[in-house]
Design a protein around this motif. Structure first.
Motif, PDB file in Angstrom:
ATOM      1  N   LYS A 159       0.644  -1.107   0.022  1.00 45.70           N
ATOM      2  CA  LYS A 159      -0.245  -0.319   0.373  1.00 45.70           C
ATOM      3  C   LYS A 159       1.046   0.868  -0.320  1.00 45.70           C
ATOM      4  CE  LYS A 159      -3.952  -2.027   2.315  1.00 45.70           C
ATOM      5  NZ  LYS A 159      -4.840  -1.476   3.505  1.00 45.70           N
ATOM      6  N   SER A 160       0.788   2.148  -0.566  1.00 50.18           N
ATOM      7  CA  SER A 160       0.937   3.764  -0.385  1.00 50.18           C
ATOM      8  C   SER A 160       0.427   4.897   0.629  1.00 50.18           C
ATOM      9  CB  SER A 160       0.888   4.470  -1.734  1.00 50.18           C
ATOM     10  OG  SER A 160      -0.489   4.853  -1.852  1.00 50.18           O
ATOM     11  N   GLN A 161       1.593   5.355   1.073  1.00 52.36           N
ATOM     12  CA  GLN A 161       0.643   6.150   1.674  1.00 52.36           C
ATOM     13  C   GLN A 161      -0.759   6.339   1.674  1.00 52.36           C
ATOM     14  OE1 GLN A 161       2.585   6.533   4.619  1.00 52.36           O
ATOM     15  NE2 GLN A 161       3.616   8.568   4.940  1.00 52.36           N
ATOM     16  N   SER A 162      -1.069   6.771   0.163  1.00 47.70           N
ATOM     17  CA  SER A 162      -2.773   7.173   0.250  1.00 47.70           C
ATOM     18  C   SER A 162      -3.556   6.434   0.455  1.00 47.70           C
ATOM     19  CB  SER A 162      -2.880   7.895  -1.147  1.00 47.70           C
ATOM     20  OG  SER A 162      -2.384   7.279  -2.328  1.00 47.70           O
ATOM     21  N   GLN A 163      -3.393   5.329   0.936  1.00 52.06           N
ATOM     22  CA  GLN A 163      -3.811   3.831   1.173  1.00 52.06           C
ATOM     23  C   GLN A 163      -3.730   3.522   2.520  1.00 52.06           C
ATOM     24  OE1 GLN A 163      -2.044   0.953  -2.279  1.00 52.06           O
ATOM     25  NE2 GLN A 163      -4.236   1.216  -3.306  1.00 52.06           N
ATOM     26  N   LEU A 164      -3.452   3.656   3.343  1.00 44.28           N
ATOM     27  CA  LEU A 164      -3.567   3.917   4.519  1.00 44.28           C
ATOM     28  C   LEU A 164      -4.234   4.795   5.687  1.00 44.28           C
ATOM     29  CD1 LEU A 164       0.562   3.723   5.164  1.00 44.28           C
ATOM     30  CD2 LEU A 164      -0.917   1.864   5.129  1.00 44.28           C
ATOM     31  N   SER A 165      -4.880   4.125   6.274  1.00 41.82           N
ATOM     32  CA  SER A 165      -5.928   4.570   6.572  1.00 41.82           C
ATOM     33  C   SER A 165      -6.105   5.752   7.714  1.00 41.82           C
ATOM     34  CB  SER A 165      -6.884   3.850   7.359  1.00 41.82           C
ATOM     35  OG  SER A 165      -6.456   2.890   8.906  1.00 41.82           O
ATOM     36  N   TRP A 166      -4.771   5.486   8.443  1.00 37.17           N
ATOM     37  CA  TRP A 166      -4.380   6.154   9.367  1.00 37.17           C
ATOM     38  C   TRP A 166      -2.867   7.260   8.950  1.00 37.17           C
ATOM     39  CZ3 TRP A 166      -2.899   0.981   8.687  1.00 37.17           C
ATOM     40  CH2 TRP A 166      -1.862   0.451   8.609  1.00 37.17           C
ATOM     41  N   HIS A 167      -2.877   7.061   7.570  1.00 38.15           N
ATOM     42  CA  HIS A 167      -1.719   8.431   6.800  1.00 38.15           C
ATOM     43  C   HIS A 167      -2.540   9.987   7.804  1.00 38.15           C
ATOM     44  CE1 HIS A 167       0.660  10.539   4.953  1.00 38.15           C
ATOM     45  NE2 HIS A 167      -0.412  11.486   4.142  1.00 38.15           N
ATOM     46  N   GLN A 168      -1.766  10.645   8.344  1.00 43.09           N
ATOM     47  CA  GLN A 168      -1.764  11.970   7.834  1.00 43.09           C
ATOM     48  C   GLN A 168      -0.721  12.577   7.744  1.00 43.09           C
ATOM     49  OE1 GLN A 168      -2.157  12.792  12.316  1.00 43.09           O
ATOM     50  NE2 GLN A 168      -0.551  12.233  12.723  1.00 43.09           N
ATOM     51  N   ASP A 169      -1.152  13.755   6.656  1.00 42.49           N
ATOM     52  CA  ASP A 169       0.457  14.861   6.286  1.00 42.49           C
ATOM     53  C   ASP A 169       0.899  15.519   7.410  1.00 42.49           C
ATOM     54  OD1 ASP A 169       0.193  13.545   3.837  1.00 42.49           O
ATOM     55  OD2 ASP A 169      -1.690  15.475   3.335  1.00 42.49           O
ATOM     56  N   ASP A 170       0.182  15.638   8.469  1.00 37.29           N
ATOM     57  CA  ASP A 170       0.514  16.682   9.580  1.00 37.29           C
ATOM     58  C   ASP A 170       0.084  16.389  10.485  1.00 37.29           C
ATOM     59  OD1 ASP A 170       1.465  18.834  11.116  1.00 37.29           O
ATOM     60  OD2 ASP A 170       0.219  21.015  10.099  1.00 37.29           O
ATOM     61  N   PRO A 171       1.287  16.205  11.411  1.00 43.27           N
ATOM     62  CA  PRO A 171       0.679  15.237  13.100  1.00 43.27           C
ATOM     63  C   PRO A 171       0.386  16.384  14.279  1.00 43.27           C
ATOM     64  CG  PRO A 171       3.352  14.719  12.619  1.00 43.27           C
ATOM     65  CD  PRO A 171       2.574  15.072  11.382  1.00 43.27           C
ATOM     66  N   THR A 172      -0.202  16.994  13.919  1.00 43.62           N
ATOM     67  CA  THR A 172      -0.276  18.471  14.488  1.00 43.62           C
ATOM     68  C   THR A 172      -0.375  18.493  15.673  1.00 43.62           C
ATOM     69  OG1 THR A 172      -1.492  19.568  12.702  1.00 43.62           O
ATOM     70  CG2 THR A 172      -1.870  20.407  14.686  1.00 43.62           C
ATOM     71  N   ALA A 173      -1.553  17.191  16.466  1.00 41.66           N
ATOM     72  CA  ALA A 173      -2.556  17.006  17.309  1.00 41.66           C
ATOM     73  C   ALA A 173      -0.648  16.161  18.126  1.00 41.66           C
ATOM     74  CB  ALA A 173      -3.216  15.971  17.987  1.00 41.66           C
ATOM     75  N   HIS A 192     -10.012  12.476  12.845  1.00 41.57           N
ATOM     76  CA  HIS A 192      -9.065  12.566  12.143  1.00 41.57           C
ATOM     77  C   HIS A 192      -9.868  11.937  10.828  1.00 41.57           C
ATOM     78  CE1 HIS A 192      -5.121  10.380  10.422  1.00 41.57           C
ATOM     79  NE2 HIS A 192      -6.233   9.341   9.759  1.00 41.57           N
ATOM     80  N   GLU A 193      -9.405  12.330   9.811  1.00 39.25           N
ATOM     81  CA  GLU A 193      -9.747  11.800   8.199  1.00 39.25           C
ATOM     82  C   GLU A 193      -9.022  11.206   7.296  1.00 39.25           C
ATOM     83  OE1 GLU A 193     -10.736  14.864   4.465  1.00 39.25           O
ATOM     84  OE2 GLU A 193     -12.156  14.762   5.941  1.00 39.25           O
ATOM     85  N   THR A 194      -9.335   9.648   7.604  1.00 40.82           N
ATOM     86  CA  THR A 194      -8.346   9.155   5.910  1.00 40.82           C
ATOM     87  C   THR A 194      -8.301   9.739   5.152  1.00 40.82           C
ATOM     88  OG1 THR A 194     -10.509   7.894   6.054  1.00 40.82           O
ATOM     89  CG2 THR A 194      -9.639   7.479   7.542  1.00 40.82           C
ATOM     90  N   PRO A 195      -6.922   8.881   3.938  1.00 38.72           N
ATOM     91  CA  PRO A 195      -6.710   9.920   2.703  1.00 38.72           C
ATOM     92  C   PRO A 195      -8.206   9.451   1.878  1.00 38.72           C
ATOM     93  CG  PRO A 195      -4.894   8.290   3.431  1.00 38.72           C
ATOM     94  CD  PRO A 195      -6.205   8.173   5.174  1.00 38.72           C
ATOM     95  N   TRP A 196      -9.231   8.662   2.035  1.00 41.25           N
ATOM     96  CA  TRP A 196     -10.556   8.425   1.141  1.00 41.25           C
ATOM     97  C   TRP A 196     -11.739   9.372   2.156  1.00 41.25           C
ATOM     98  CZ3 TRP A 196      -7.581   4.598   2.715  1.00 41.25           C
ATOM     99  CH2 TRP A 196      -7.614   3.854   3.833  1.00 41.25           C
ATOM    100  N   GLY A 197     -10.908  10.392   3.295  1.00 47.11           N
ATOM    101  CA  GLY A 197     -12.343  11.353   3.542  1.00 47.11           C
ATOM    102  C   GLY A 197     -13.643  10.728   4.427  1.00 47.11           C
ATOM    103  N   SER A 198     -13.104   9.498   5.340  1.00 39.33           N
ATOM    104  CA  SER A 198     -14.002   9.572   6.415  1.00 39.33           C
ATOM    105  C   SER A 198     -13.374   9.738   7.852  1.00 39.33           C
ATOM    106  CB  SER A 198     -13.872   7.301   6.382  1.00 39.33           C
ATOM    107  OG  SER A 198     -12.673   6.793   6.380  1.00 39.33           O
ATOM    108  N   ALA A 199     -14.597   9.646   8.368  1.00 42.22           N
ATOM    109  CA  ALA A 199     -14.175  10.344   9.809  1.00 42.22           C
ATOM    110  C   ALA A 199     -13.075   9.091  10.537  1.00 42.22           C
ATOM    111  CB  ALA A 199     -14.642  11.697  10.398  1.00 42.22           C
ATOM    112  N   GLN A 200     -12.317   9.743  12.112  1.00 40.22           N
ATOM    113  CA  GLN A 200     -12.299   8.237  12.662  1.00 40.22           C
ATOM    114  C   GLN A 200     -11.536   8.879  14.204  1.00 40.22           C
ATOM    115  OE1 GLN A 200      -8.869   6.344  11.157  1.00 40.22           O
ATOM    116  NE2 GLN A 200      -9.941   4.649  10.528  1.00 40.22           N
ATOM    117  N   SER A 201     -12.273   8.647  15.125  1.00 33.61           N
ATOM    118  CA  SER A 201     -12.542   9.717  16.439  1.00 33.61           C
ATOM    119  C   SER A 201     -11.107   8.426  17.123  1.00 33.61           C
ATOM    120  CB  SER A 201     -13.592   9.217  17.290  1.00 33.61           C
ATOM    121  OG  SER A 201     -14.280   9.999  16.704  1.00 33.61           O
TER     122      SER A 201
END
Length: 206
Positions: free
Chosen positions: A16-30, A187-196
């Motif tokens: 899987k590429s980065q964009s296929q990993l549900s936990w991927h985030q571009d910016d680990p702000t939290a 957290h918004e996954t790369p495909w746009g779904s939200a996870q708490s």
């Protein structure tokens, strides 16, 4: 991200590429904000548990930190992370290990874990993790642990997970830690779904 199944995670990161990993985030702000709240300076030592392809290490390097370790069970994940960081990769200590079997040889100021602990669904594995965290954090050291929140997913990458509130996570860590802060994160996954998620910052007591 990690689990005791090394082959599982090597396969995930290989296929899987980065964009296929549900936990991927571009910016680990939290994570960065809680590190800041813990008082990071260029002299702070940080270990990122299950750091895999996370961009956190790169951001900490940009902030001037010089003592950063990334630990993950997947050699593939760490190889890809090193490639992505380019020349800065030499400034990171990369450690391939199962956190429930790893033997710390030193202490750190900050233990950071975004979504490893919640994969440990067996009490013995949780205890093994906590024993290693205790050994790796000196008195007054800080732990940042992020897990799925009570309304978060029940599985991730085909594996079951534990879900925690800040209170239940505090109870699981036990009386050796005091919780300083917590954050509810969508957290918004790369495909746009939200996870708490919940992110909690703890200090290890003497």
């Amino acid at each position: 991200m990690q689990d005791r199944g090394k082959d599982h995670w090597d396969t995930v990161y290989s296929e899987k590429s980065q964009s296929q990993l549900s936990w991927h985030q571009d910016d680990p702000t939290a994570s960065v904000k809680l590190c800041t709240l813990a008082g990071i300076t260029p002299a702070t030592s940080v270990i990122d548990i299950g750091g895999g392809r996370s961009p956190l290490a790169a951001q900490l390097v940009d902030k001037g930190l010089k003592d950063i370790t990334v630990l993950d069970i997947s050699r593939v994940a760490l190889e890809k992370a090193r490639e992505a960081m380019g020349g800065n990769a030499a400034r990171i200590t990369w450690t391939v290990a199962d956190i429930t079997r790893w033997t710390p040889t030193r202490t750190y100021d900050i233990w950071h874990d975004r979504a490893v602990f919640h994969f440990l669904t067996v009490t013995a594995d949780q205890e093994a993790y906590l024993a290693r965290m205790k050994r790796a954090l000196g008195s007054g050291g800080h732990a940042i642990i992020a897990t799925f929140a009570p309304d978060g997913p029940e599985t991730c990458s085909g594996l079951p997970v534990m879900r925690y509130s800040p209170d239940s996570l505090s109870e699981r860590l036990g009386p050796g830690y005091t919780r300083l802060a917590d954050r509810a994160i969508r957290h918004e996954t790369p495909w746009g779904s939200a996870q708490s998620f919940q992110f909690s910052l703890f200090r290890r007591l003497a």
